[in-house]
Design an enzyme around this catalytic site. Structure first.
Site, mmCIF file in Angstrom:
data_model
loop_
_atom_site.group_PDB
_atom_site.id
_atom_site.type_symbol
_atom_site.label_atom_id
_atom_site.label_comp_id
_atom_site.label_asym_id
_atom_site.label_seq_id
_atom_site.Cartn_x
_atom_site.Cartn_y
_atom_site.Cartn_z
ATOM 1 N N GLU A 185 77.651 0.009 32.259
ATOM 2 C CA GLU A 185 77.931 0.046 33.675
ATOM 3 C C GLU A 185 76.667 0.379 34.464
ATOM 4 O O GLU A 185 75.804 1.111 33.987
ATOM 5 C CB GLU A 185 78.999 1.105 33.968
ATOM 6 C CG GLU A 185 80.354 0.650 33.486
ATOM 7 C CD GLU A 185 81.201 1.786 32.982
ATOM 8 O OE1 GLU A 185 80.718 2.555 32.122
ATOM 9 O OE2 GLU A 185 82.333 1.913 33.451
ATOM 10 N N CYS A 244 72.285 3.400 39.975
ATOM 11 C CA CYS A 244 72.356 4.262 38.792
ATOM 12 C C CYS A 244 72.386 3.362 37.556
ATOM 13 O O CYS A 244 73.269 2.521 37.415
ATOM 14 C CB CYS A 244 73.598 5.152 38.876
ATOM 15 S SG CYS A 244 73.794 6.211 37.436
ATOM 16 N N CYS A 248 76.955 6.881 24.402
ATOM 17 C CA CYS A 248 76.046 8.029 24.344
ATOM 18 C C CYS A 248 76.364 8.852 23.108
ATOM 19 O O CYS A 248 77.519 8.955 22.696
ATOM 20 C CB CYS A 248 76.196 8.895 25.597
ATOM 21 S SG CYS A 248 74.948 10.184 25.728
ATOM 22 N N CYS A 271 78.569 15.614 25.339
ATOM 23 C CA CYS A 271 78.910 16.668 26.299
ATOM 24 C C CYS A 271 80.422 16.655 26.517
ATOM 25 O O CYS A 271 81.020 15.601 26.730
ATOM 26 C CB CYS A 271 78.178 16.434 27.626
ATOM 27 S SG CYS A 271 76.389 16.422 27.443
ATOM 28 N N CYS A 312 82.103 14.941 29.691
ATOM 29 C CA CYS A 312 81.652 13.607 30.106
ATOM 30 C C CYS A 312 82.419 12.510 29.383
ATOM 31 O O CYS A 312 82.546 12.527 28.162
ATOM 32 C CB CYS A 312 80.154 13.459 29.825
ATOM 33 S SG CYS A 312 79.500 11.836 30.288
ATOM 34 N N CYS A 356 79.516 10.542 38.451
ATOM 35 C CA CYS A 356 78.832 11.154 37.311
ATOM 36 C C CYS A 356 79.843 11.496 36.222
ATOM 37 O O CYS A 356 80.852 12.135 36.489
ATOM 38 C CB CYS A 356 78.172 12.468 37.707
ATOM 39 S SG CYS A 356 76.970 12.348 39.004
#
Ligand code: SAH
Length: 377
Positions: free
Chosen positions: A96, A131, A138, A142, A145, A361
């Site tokens: 994205e 962004c 990833c 975290c 997230c 975010c």
């Protein structure tokens, strides 16, 4: 018909293009024309590179070369003007990329008055932020997230990182020379775990696309050895560090990477980071209700940042399915801000952008549904 293996020229530096063009018996200025066509004129295919003679374009194509930007598969538009693009690459993997008119509100810390916002058409922006993703998924895991839920599929190449920017600039019909575009490397992935490709992309974006490095910021979860290396780069974006906690116990719980590089190591690297004149190191801090959002946490953050020319961006948690945390009340976020501001550290509350389309975010995980459904194109 089985397609011959294609090689994308998008992602190559001028020197590499020169080598290719020379092999075909052509002078170096043809490579400069090609370079300009790919990155500055943002041509989507070789056939559109009208500055090159047709014979050369055909020769390149018959050698298997192509110019190919990522494909925009879906586009989700938020009520606040933010657009989330789902883009795919030659192997079918996708990431994205997010377009935020009027910046992300975190860098300036100001909110545009609602009345002014209402008067603007979506095309009418004076500055905007893109962004950009650096990996498919990833690996950092975290706990707050959504991207973590994807795991890491692979690194993006330099061409795929630059290609996201080119595709968005084309979609928004941006004139890079005239309009103010900021880039944040804060999409899917940990840029410092794909360091070489990320830096190669930065150089192309600065030198070829024409976006000044001073308008770029990269965020890291805290890959400590890379912070030092990044500080030595002659051309580099600003640095942001995802701090997110006020002590090691807390940070290791929400960011497992802290078990590898703890706060002491991270802040040591931050202290040594060679800032430029008037530059500040940004620390991002995601506020999780009842976890890290208390007054004592704010005081501990102040103590941690002591001696660093820092600024703080506070981000109230953007919620998501399967994220076991909640978002603190605005008043609590402002109280946290006050404590840090009173200690002399500029502290901004990042305005959430595109929460309704899973573009904010920590919300990038290739969500195909939006709640409420606001989809265009
Ligand atoms: N991997 C890099 C780049 C991603 S930047 C990094 O971690 O810094 C994304 C920013 O959004 C980080 O500061 C991260 O801490 C923050 N973030 C992640 N999930 C979030 C969520 N659910 N709500 C608010 N911010 C979040």
């Amino acid at each position: 018909m089985a397609a011959a293996a294609q090689f994308n020229l998008l992602g190559l530096e001028l020197q590499e293009l020169t080598g290719i063009v020379e092999k075909l018996g052509q002078p170096p200025y043809r490579a400069r024309q090609l370079f300009r066509a790919i990155y500055r004129e943002r041509r989507r295919e070789l056939a559109e590179v009208s500055t090159l003679p047709r014979a050369l374009r055909e020769a390149l194509a018959s050698e298997g070369y192509e110019v190919r930007q990522p494909q925009v598969d879906r586009k989700f538009t938020s009520s606040d003007g933010t657009i989330r693009y789902l883009m795919s690459f030659a192997d079918g993997q996708s990431v994205e990329t997010v377009w935020m008119p009027e910046g992300d509100g975190g860098e300036e810390g100001e909110e545009e008055p609602a009345a002014a916002r209402a008067r603007r058409s979506p095309r009418d922006f004076s500055r905007a932020t893109i962004c950009v993703s650096s990996q498919v998924g990833c690996a950092v895991n975290c706990q707050f997230c959504l991207t973590a839920l994807l795991g890491v599929q692979r690194n993006l190449s330099a061409g795929e990182i630059v290609g996201q920017v080119l595709a968005v600039l084309n979609d928004r019909a941006v004139e890079v020379e005239r309009e103010r575009i900021n880039l944040v490397f804060m999409g899917q992935g940990e840029p410092f775990l794909n360091y070489e490709n990320f830096m190669a992309a930065v150089r192309l974006l600065v030198e070829a696309v024409g976006i000044p490095e001073a308008r770029m910021t990269v965020s890291t979860a805290g890959i400590v050895p890379r912070i030092a290396e990044f500080g030595r780069e002659p051309v580099r974006p600003h640095l942001a560090i995802s701090l997110n906690a006020s002590n090691d116990r807390q940070r290791s719980e929400i960011m497992p990477i802290n078990r590898k590089w703890n706060l002491e190591a991270l802040l040591e690297a931050a202290r040594r980071f060679p800032l430029r004149a008037r530059e500040r190191l940004t620390f991002e801090y995601v506020l999780l209700e009842g976890v890290n959002d208390g007054q004592q946490d704010a005081r501990d953050v102040v103590r941690l940042l002591n001696g660093i020319r820092a600024k703080v961006n506070l981000i109230a948690l953007n919620p998501g399915p399967d994220i076991p945390f909640s978002t603190p009340e605005d008043a609590r976020v402002r109280e946290f801000q006050q404590v840090v501001v009173r200690a002399g550290i500029p502290t901004f509350i990042r305005r959430p952008r595109g929460r309704d389309i899973f573009a904010a975010c920590g919300q990038l995980k290739r969500t195909l549904e939006t709640q409420p459904l606001v989809e265009l194109g």
